[in-house]
Design a protein around this motif. Structure first.
Motif, short mmCIF file in Angstrom:
data_model
loop_
_atom_site.label_atom_id
_atom_site.label_comp_id
_atom_site.label_asym_id
_atom_site.label_seq_id
_atom_site.Cartn_x
_atom_site.Cartn_y
_atom_site.Cartn_z
N SER A 14 0.83 -1.20 0.00
CA SER A 14 0.00 0.00 0.00
C SER A 14 0.87 1.26 0.00
N ARG A 54 0.53 3.65 -3.12
CA ARG A 54 -0.18 4.90 -2.84
C ARG A 54 0.61 5.92 -2.05
N ALA A 88 -3.82 2.12 2.93
CA ALA A 88 -5.21 2.14 2.45
C ALA A 88 -6.08 1.50 3.53
N TYR A 108 -9.35 1.58 -1.31
CA TYR A 108 -9.74 2.97 -1.14
C TYR A 108 -9.37 3.47 0.25
N SER A 140 -7.13 6.22 1.05
CA SER A 140 -5.71 6.45 1.26
C SER A 140 -5.49 7.25 2.53
#
Length: 91
Positions: free
Chosen positions: A39, A43, A47, A59, A61
């Motif tokens: 993650s 990102r 997350a 989804y 973040s």
């Protein structure tokens, strides 16, 4: 086949430990930390949950909260204790 959430992993981890499946509990802890690391790679932050097939972050973040349980699993293994032991276990 829904999203993978860290709290469910943590409860499964504790159940495995409780019933003596230490190798499996350690493997689950390792995989949980791998998800969290992925993650951060993908990102740049944690997350909220992860795809059950690919392990990719889904989804929310910049979500920390229960993701800290991932690291707690390894701590529980090292100390051979449950984080809630002082509250829920009679001494």
């Amino acid at each position: 086949q829904g999203p993978v959430w860290m709290p469910i992993n943590y409860f499964a981890f504790q159940a495995l430990r409780h019933y003596g499946f230490m190798k499996e509990a350690a493997m689950l802890a390792d995989r949980a930390v791998e998800l969290l690391a992925r993650s951060i790679d993908v990102r740049g932050s944690f997350a909220e949950n992860f795809d059950s097939e690919s392990g990719l972050p889904l989804y929310a973040s910049c979500y920390t909260s229960w993701n800290l349980l991932g690291d707690t699993m390894h701590d529980d293994l090292a100390r051979n204790k449950w984080i809630m032991e002082p509250i829920f276990v009679d001494n």
